[in-house]
Design an enzyme around this catalytic site. Structure first.
Site: not given
Ligand SMILES: [Zn+2]
Length: 521
Positions: A147, A295-296, A431
């Site tokens: 990120r 995930d997700e 994160w």
């Protein structure tokens, strides 16, 4: 008599005599057996930095020890009889500090304990006998470099911190929607487009990846790379749109979120790409684990995609959930042939998923713990990272220090017995959606990372919150210097509620899209 020494993580056994001191001077000597060079040098650098002492390291010989005991001897010895490979003993008495360990890592951990025992203006240690070994073999920390890109120098600092805290698994989240950070020669656009054109630009060259692996290895740390597939991969699809279901064009987002775009599992090129990725990871990362995210995953694109539908027909898969499991199992087969095991987040597990794939338990959705207990009985292993106890990117209002400290990493499910044998250990993720620099990173890390380290290392009966907070207060100046912490270790986050609500909305959306396989039948 057992004392609470001011150490983090607290040791699992000690006898201390605070009245007797062991003093070092420039005439003191460090003696080592082969294999303990790095541990001895680590201690040497510490003594030079803090006390301006420049000691000599010599190999074990028939030195006239008696002549040196006046000045102090630190003695590193192998003890092959020690049960735990990461365990160590320190015995300080009569002018000699004996450090015994089975491995270089054990000796290195002894040095970390000794550094905290100094903690005074003069180079003196109390006369102690410490016998210590970890509670869990998996003592992990996850850094999200996707990120926001994190420079190599900062990763070195994090690995140094992990060593101080006796943490041994560095889970490196290298790819996500917002950036692809790993150079891969066969797919140059990954780093050129997915890395350099990302809102937070940057990527790690092959040379830098090798460097980090070796830097970590010296510190007893295994690097576990994570490539997030088949979701969270917009940076990959922006570079190679033909690997997605819709064909693009795809844009690398700057905002966090759960996006619909997925790797097309009906496309053979996407499977070849995933296998080539595993080949590449095997060449760089010697550890036995590869994290594949999982995930997700909102499955809308797979339902709309003729290729994915064709694949499901061919493979007799009844829904998109099974398509995901089929993909993970193919990759596990491929990785296993190369001596590796995959890891996936807990929203990616189901009964048909290969039992060799380790589950990282992060999200306690409805009946997630019951499901995990059932899976553990079928032989699946777990790494425990409960969202409400270990997610360090969340504020302390959501994940308080108390909760992190109390976390046992057990799989409790109602009244059912915990399946402790299935637990490899605990890992704390950080994160980076909202973390772009060292200051914001440190604000989230401290002091909770200290609590994670202690939950990973120290037996439950040796833990005590009140005592822990006293030790944090005692050691905070020391940690601030040693970890070059930017600012106060106890700062609070004023935007906590807003962030929590945003995260809650993401999770609810994820649950609606991904958790219930029956919805699409
Ligand atoms: Zn598709």
């Amino acid at each position: 008599m057992k004392h609470s020494l001011s150490l983090i993580p607290q040791v699992n056994g000690n006898i201390a005599d605070e009245r007797t001191r062991f003093a070092l001077s420039s005439d003191s000597l460090i003696q080592i057996e082969p294999g303990f060079e790095f541990a001895a040098e680590d201690l040497l650098r510490f003594l030079e930095r803090h006390y301006n002492l420049r000691l000599t390291i010599s190999s074990h010989t028939a030195l006239p020890i008696f002549e040196h005991t006046q000045a102090g001897i630190i003695n590193f010895c192998h003890d092959s009889g020690m049960v735990h490979p990461e365990g160590y003993q320190i015995t300080i008495a009569n002018g000699i500090c004996d450090i015994t360990a089975q491995t270089a890592t054990g000796a290195l951990y002894a040095v970390q304990t000794i550094k905290q025992l100094f903690h005074s203006a003069v180079p003196e240690l109390p006369a102690v006998k410490v016998y210590d070994e970890p509670l869990y073999r998996w003592r992990g920390f996850m850094l999200d470099s996707a990120r926001h890109f994190c420079p190599v120098g900062e990763i070195e600092r994090i690995l140094d911190m992990m060593l101080y805290l006796k943490m041994n698994k560095f889970h490196w989240h290298l790819t996500d929607d917002q950036g692809w950070r790993m150079e891969i020669n066969d797919y140059p656009l990954l780093s050129q487009v997915g890395g350099l054109s990302a809102p937070s630009p940057g990527f790690y060259t092959t040379e830098e990846l090798h460097y980090i692996v070796s830097y970590a290895e010296k510190r007893g740390i295994t690097v576990i790379p994570e490539v997030d597939l088949p979701g969270h991969c917009l940076s990959l699809l922006a570079a190679y749109p033909e690997l997605g279901c819709s064909g693009g064009p795809y844009v690398i987002p700057s905002e966090p979120g759960i996006f619909y775009e997925l790797l097309c599992l009906g496309n053979d090129d996407a499977l070849s790409f995933s296998k080539r990725l595993i080949d590449y990871i095997c060449d760089i990362f010697p550890g036995p684990w590869i994290h594949i995210g999982g995930d997700e995953i909102p499955t809308r694109r797979w339902k709309e995609c003729p290729k994915c539908q064709e694949r499901m027909k061919e493979e007799h898969l009844s829904n998109s959930r099974e398509l995901h499991t089929w993909f993970a199992n193919r990759l596990q087969e491929y990785a296993a042939a190369k001596g590796k095991n995959l890891i996936t987040w807990n929203d990616g597990i189901d009964e048909k998923l290969s039992r060799d794939i380790i589950c990282q338990f992060w999200f306690p959705y409805h009946n997630a713990y019951e499901k995990a207990v059932a899976e553990s009985k079928r032989g699946r292993k777990f790494i425990m990272s409960d969202y409400f106890s270990t997610y360090l990117d969340l504020s302390q209002a959501v994940v308080p220090l108390k909760a992190t400290y109390a976390y046992t990493g057990h799989l409790h499910a109602g009244k059912e017995a915990a399946q402790e044998h299935a637990i490899l250990g605990i890992e704390a993720p950080l994160w980076s959606e909202h973390i772009s620099d060292r200051r914001s990173r440190d604000k989230q890390l401290f002091p909770r990372i200290l609590a994670v380290a202690e939950s990973c290392w120290t037996d439950a009966e040796a833990k005590n919150l009140h005592d822990f907070i006293k030790r944090v207060d005692h050691l905070k100046g020391f940690f601030q210097t040693e970890f070059s912490i930017d600012g106060n270790m106890y700062r609070r986050d004023p935007f906590v509620l807003i962030r929590f609500l945003k995260k809650a909305i993401r999770i609810i959306s994820m649950l609606r899209q991904a958790v219930s396989p029956n919805r699409e039948k």
